[in-house]
Design a protein around this motif. Sequence first.
Motif, PDB file in Angstrom:
ATOM      1  N   LEU A 177      11.905  15.939 -10.882  1.00  0.00           N
ATOM      2  CA  LEU A 177      13.012  16.737  -9.617  1.00  0.00           C
ATOM      3  C   LEU A 177      12.634  15.954  -8.705  1.00  0.00           C
ATOM      4  CD1 LEU A 177      12.983  20.905 -10.322  1.00  0.00           C
ATOM      5  CD2 LEU A 177      15.734  19.047 -10.123  1.00  0.00           C
ATOM      6  N   VAL A 178      10.802  15.610  -8.276  1.00  0.00           N
ATOM      7  CA  VAL A 178      10.546  15.372  -7.663  1.00  0.00           C
ATOM      8  C   VAL A 178      11.219  13.786  -7.570  1.00  0.00           C
ATOM      9  CG1 VAL A 178       8.473  14.558  -6.526  1.00  0.00           C
ATOM     10  CG2 VAL A 178       8.163  16.535  -6.865  1.00  0.00           C
ATOM     11  N   LEU A 179      11.325  12.810  -8.795  1.00  0.00           N
ATOM     12  CA  LEU A 179      11.400  11.895  -9.076  1.00  0.00           C
ATOM     13  C   LEU A 179      13.168  11.740  -8.835  1.00  0.00           C
ATOM     14  CD1 LEU A 179       9.949  11.215 -12.638  1.00  0.00           C
ATOM     15  CD2 LEU A 179       9.522   9.264 -10.312  1.00  0.00           C
ATOM     16  N   ALA A 180      13.520  12.779  -8.820  1.00  0.00           N
ATOM     17  CA  ALA A 180      15.013  12.160  -8.231  1.00  0.00           C
ATOM     18  C   ALA A 180      15.386  12.692  -6.931  1.00  0.00           C
ATOM     19  CB  ALA A 180      15.893  13.576  -8.840  1.00  0.00           C
ATOM     20  N   ALA A 181      14.318  13.320  -6.296  1.00  0.00           N
ATOM     21  CA  ALA A 181      14.420  14.040  -5.027  1.00  0.00           C
ATOM     22  C   ALA A 181      14.122  12.761  -4.056  1.00  0.00           C
ATOM     23  CB  ALA A 181      13.889  14.916  -4.391  1.00  0.00           C
ATOM     24  N   ARG A 182      13.056  11.784  -4.622  1.00  0.00           N
ATOM     25  CA  ARG A 182      12.670  10.103  -4.182  1.00  0.00           C
ATOM     26  C   ARG A 182      13.197   9.198  -4.124  1.00  0.00           C
ATOM     27  NH1 ARG A 182      10.891  11.654   0.662  1.00  0.00           N
ATOM     28  NH2 ARG A 182      10.194   9.412   1.209  1.00  0.00           N
ATOM     29  N   GLU A 183      14.291   9.457  -5.138  1.00  0.00           N
ATOM     30  CA  GLU A 183      15.160   8.041  -5.235  1.00  0.00           C
ATOM     31  C   GLU A 183      15.760   7.514  -4.207  1.00  0.00           C
ATOM     32  OE1 GLU A 183      18.231   6.841  -9.277  1.00  0.00           O
ATOM     33  OE2 GLU A 183      17.545   8.504  -8.887  1.00  0.00           O
ATOM     34  N   GLY A 184      15.533   5.588  -4.607  1.00  0.00           N
ATOM     35  CA  GLY A 184      16.294   5.562  -2.736  1.00  0.00           C
ATOM     36  C   GLY A 184      15.233   5.566  -1.326  1.00  0.00           C
ATOM     37  N   ASP A 185      14.347   5.755  -1.167  1.00  0.00           N
ATOM     38  CA  ASP A 185      13.436   6.260  -0.045  1.00  0.00           C
ATOM     39  C   ASP A 185      13.446   4.835   0.487  1.00  0.00           C
ATOM     40  OD1 ASP A 185      11.320   5.964  -1.616  1.00  0.00           O
ATOM     41  OD2 ASP A 185      10.469   7.911  -2.284  1.00  0.00           O
ATOM     42  N   GLY A 186      13.079   3.868   0.599  1.00  0.00           N
ATOM     43  CA  GLY A 186      13.099   2.328   0.883  1.00  0.00           C
ATOM     44  C   GLY A 186      12.138   2.347   0.354  1.00  0.00           C
ATOM     45  N   LEU A 187      10.648   3.171  -0.565  1.00  0.00           N
ATOM     46  CA  LEU A 187       9.103   2.935  -0.425  1.00  0.00           C
ATOM     47  C   LEU A 187       8.638   1.702  -0.772  1.00  0.00           C
ATOM     48  CD1 LEU A 187       8.159   6.819   0.688  1.00  0.00           C
ATOM     49  CD2 LEU A 187       8.404   4.701   2.128  1.00  0.00           C
ATOM     50  N   ASP A 188       9.955   0.909  -1.846  1.00  0.00           N
ATOM     51  CA  ASP A 188       9.635   0.822  -3.138  1.00  0.00           C
ATOM     52  C   ASP A 188       9.331  -1.215  -2.332  1.00  0.00           C
ATOM     53  OD1 ASP A 188      12.084  -1.921  -2.827  1.00  0.00           O
ATOM     54  OD2 ASP A 188      12.746   0.388  -2.268  1.00  0.00           O
ATOM     55  N   PRO A 189       8.627  -2.390  -2.635  1.00  0.00           N
ATOM     56  CA  PRO A 189       8.067  -3.912  -2.046  1.00  0.00           C
ATOM     57  C   PRO A 189       8.792  -4.205  -1.575  1.00  0.00           C
ATOM     58  CG  PRO A 189       7.027  -2.956  -4.221  1.00  0.00           C
ATOM     59  CD  PRO A 189       8.367  -1.966  -4.180  1.00  0.00           C
ATOM     60  N   ALA A 190      10.672  -4.697  -2.526  1.00  0.00           N
ATOM     61  CA  ALA A 190      11.023  -5.073  -1.685  1.00  0.00           C
ATOM     62  C   ALA A 190      11.881  -4.930  -0.521  1.00  0.00           C
ATOM     63  CB  ALA A 190      12.322  -5.457  -3.011  1.00  0.00           C
ATOM     64  N   GLN A 213       5.694  -5.439   5.774  1.00  0.00           N
ATOM     65  CA  GLN A 213       6.152  -3.977   6.475  1.00  0.00           C
ATOM     66  C   GLN A 213       6.511  -3.591   7.546  1.00  0.00           C
ATOM     67  OE1 GLN A 213       2.030  -2.052   6.734  1.00  0.00           O
ATOM     68  NE2 GLN A 213       0.855  -3.517   5.125  1.00  0.00           N
ATOM     69  N   TYR A 214       7.657  -4.477   8.332  1.00  0.00           N
ATOM     70  CA  TYR A 214       8.716  -4.146   8.638  1.00  0.00           C
ATOM     71  C   TYR A 214       9.731  -2.596   7.793  1.00  0.00           C
ATOM     72  CZ  TYR A 214      12.796  -3.734  11.696  1.00  0.00           C
ATOM     73  OH  TYR A 214      14.026  -3.781  12.243  1.00  0.00           O
ATOM     74  N   GLY A 215       9.928  -2.517   6.739  1.00  0.00           N
ATOM     75  CA  GLY A 215      11.154  -1.973   5.983  1.00  0.00           C
ATOM     76  C   GLY A 215      10.462  -0.270   5.986  1.00  0.00           C
ATOM     77  N   ASN A 216       8.749  -0.162   6.235  1.00  0.00           N
ATOM     78  CA  ASN A 216       8.443   0.858   6.190  1.00  0.00           C
ATOM     79  C   ASN A 216       9.447   1.826   6.944  1.00  0.00           C
ATOM     80  OD1 ASN A 216       6.566   0.664   4.175  1.00  0.00           O
ATOM     81  ND2 ASN A 216       5.047   0.545   6.266  1.00  0.00           N
ATOM     82  N   ARG A 217       9.683   1.724   8.330  1.00  0.00           N
ATOM     83  CA  ARG A 217      10.230   1.915   9.577  1.00  0.00           C
ATOM     84  C   ARG A 217      11.853   2.669   8.701  1.00  0.00           C
ATOM     85  NH1 ARG A 217      12.262  -0.901  14.187  1.00  0.00           N
ATOM     86  NH2 ARG A 217      11.275   0.863  15.702  1.00  0.00           N
ATOM     87  N   LEU A 218      12.363   2.189   8.247  1.00  0.00           N
ATOM     88  CA  LEU A 218      13.703   2.193   7.409  1.00  0.00           C
ATOM     89  C   LEU A 218      13.615   3.233   6.637  1.00  0.00           C
ATOM     90  CD1 LEU A 218      14.573  -1.243   7.632  1.00  0.00           C
ATOM     91  CD2 LEU A 218      14.398   0.442  10.200  1.00  0.00           C
ATOM     92  N   ALA A 219      12.397   3.438   5.770  1.00  0.00           N
ATOM     93  CA  ALA A 219      12.403   4.258   4.859  1.00  0.00           C
ATOM     94  C   ALA A 219      12.793   5.889   5.462  1.00  0.00           C
ATOM     95  CB  ALA A 219      10.960   3.683   4.243  1.00  0.00           C
ATOM     96  N   GLN A 237       1.058  -1.096  -0.277  1.00  0.00           N
ATOM     97  CA  GLN A 237      -0.305   0.026  -0.100  1.00  0.00           C
ATOM     98  C   GLN A 237       1.232   1.486  -0.281  1.00  0.00           C
ATOM     99  OE1 GLN A 237      -4.102   0.720   2.206  1.00  0.00           O
ATOM    100  NE2 GLN A 237      -2.621   1.809   3.650  1.00  0.00           N
ATOM    101  N   ILE A 238       2.387   1.510   0.919  1.00  0.00           N
ATOM    102  CA  ILE A 238       2.686   2.297   0.932  1.00  0.00           C
ATOM    103  C   ILE A 238       3.156   3.146  -0.313  1.00  0.00           C
ATOM    104  CG2 ILE A 238       5.032   1.626   1.829  1.00  0.00           C
ATOM    105  CD1 ILE A 238       5.099   3.503   3.263  1.00  0.00           C
ATOM    106  N   THR A 239       3.380   1.851  -1.261  1.00  0.00           N
ATOM    107  CA  THR A 239       4.023   2.261  -2.175  1.00  0.00           C
ATOM    108  C   THR A 239       2.713   2.764  -3.552  1.00  0.00           C
ATOM    109  OG1 THR A 239       5.983   0.069  -2.519  1.00  0.00           O
ATOM    110  CG2 THR A 239       5.640   0.769  -4.868  1.00  0.00           C
ATOM    111  N   ASN A 240       2.149   2.138  -3.447  1.00  0.00           N
ATOM    112  CA  ASN A 240       0.879   3.624  -4.085  1.00  0.00           C
ATOM    113  C   ASN A 240       0.723   4.933  -3.352  1.00  0.00           C
ATOM    114  OD1 ASN A 240       0.253   0.782  -5.964  1.00  0.00           O
ATOM    115  ND2 ASN A 240      -0.682  -0.337  -3.980  1.00  0.00           N
TER     116      ASN A 240
END
Length: 422
Positions: free
Chosen positions: A149-162, A190-196, A65-68
């Motif tokens: 610009l927004v896509l670049a700023a959010r790259e690697g934010d840890g919100l992908d499913p893996a 969803q443990y990884g959410n808290r690492l995003a 859900q958070i990826t969406n």
Amino acid sequence: MNWFRTRHPVRPVLVALGSAVLLAASVSVPSAAAAVVEEQPRSSVALDWYDTTAATIAADAAPTQITNSRTWAVSWLAAARATRVVPSGVDRGDFQDAALASAVHGALVALVPSRTQELDAALRATLQGVPDGAAESKGVAAGARQARLVLAAREGDGLDPASVNAPFTLPPAAPGVWQPTPPAYAPAAQYGNRLARPFLLDSPDQYRLPAPPAPDSARYRADLAEVRAYGAVDSTVRTQRQTETATFWLGSSLTLYTEPLRVALARSPHSSAGRARLVALFHVALVDTQIATSDSKYAHLRWRPVTAIRTGSIDPDPAWTPLHTTPAHPDHPSGHNTFSGAAEAVLSALVGPRTAPFKLTSPTAPGVTRTYTTWSRLSQENVDARVYSGIHTRSADEAGLVLGERVATHALRNAARLFGTL
């Protein structure tokens, strides 16, 4: 102390703040031009692209859900930024319509490339309704630039499913401590959410909740007794209406709140720029809320009612089964209710706590239609629903509303970091 019962309606100052977020950002224009206040919407471009975004995300169906939610936030944050400053000498409405469409299109094509053909067609349809000229060309360029610009700023934010479902090391079984739940006994999700990386929170634990009621406390005993009685699959006290409430709110919060947000958007008096800010703030707040939710869940690791009732020391019943299957993550707080609390806070602040009646359906309750006039009613039903489903304690539900409201309030108070100085 029942701190989770101290939640208050959104304060008038917060409503005023929400109005300021939408209005003040609309008057930032180049110094050569006079400040212009927000105009009445003259077209449905914002609604068209809202529906296009919803259809794109539904077709892509990212598994978390958070990826969406991130896709919504990135796309509409780009739109809000692109429409904020109108160049001198061009029609304001034409520029903003072109900029909004171009920004959402650019972000969605990058995030959901499988829908490029449909998104290109939607952009062509929008631009056919915008007169050719400088307003259109400059708007398209501004939208495309902000999407990049927004896509670049959010790259690697840890919100992908893996990343969202990063592995979690299960602690030893102990009273009150979360363990995988029947029937699948799936590993923690969803443990990884808290690492995003949040959008506006300073850190995922900024609003971490206090510990839930102790397993031997009177409050927890009352919580468990309520879930045992009302949340059992074979409950003899849960009414038909209560069962319907549980089923109605069973699905994804993102899906269930897509229509209420659309209702607010359609009834907004603002132009494309103001509407873009409404959608962007809503989803930025909800991404940050989901990050904060996982932080509190995995900080406290409270077991689910099914584990407590089957194996705990309070009148254990190894055969007890909840009405609905328990999700694979800890009880406290309820994620459905953090989402609901944040949504209520943003909608109340930006469009007011009440609205004309609107109807809502649910994919998990076919044939059921409910009518609402306040955003708070959605929250109230979410609290009850998770108890009637047998998957959350009321303490976890009420704490969820508190956390969601706090994160959303933070987003509203820090909106200048999204849109520039207001």
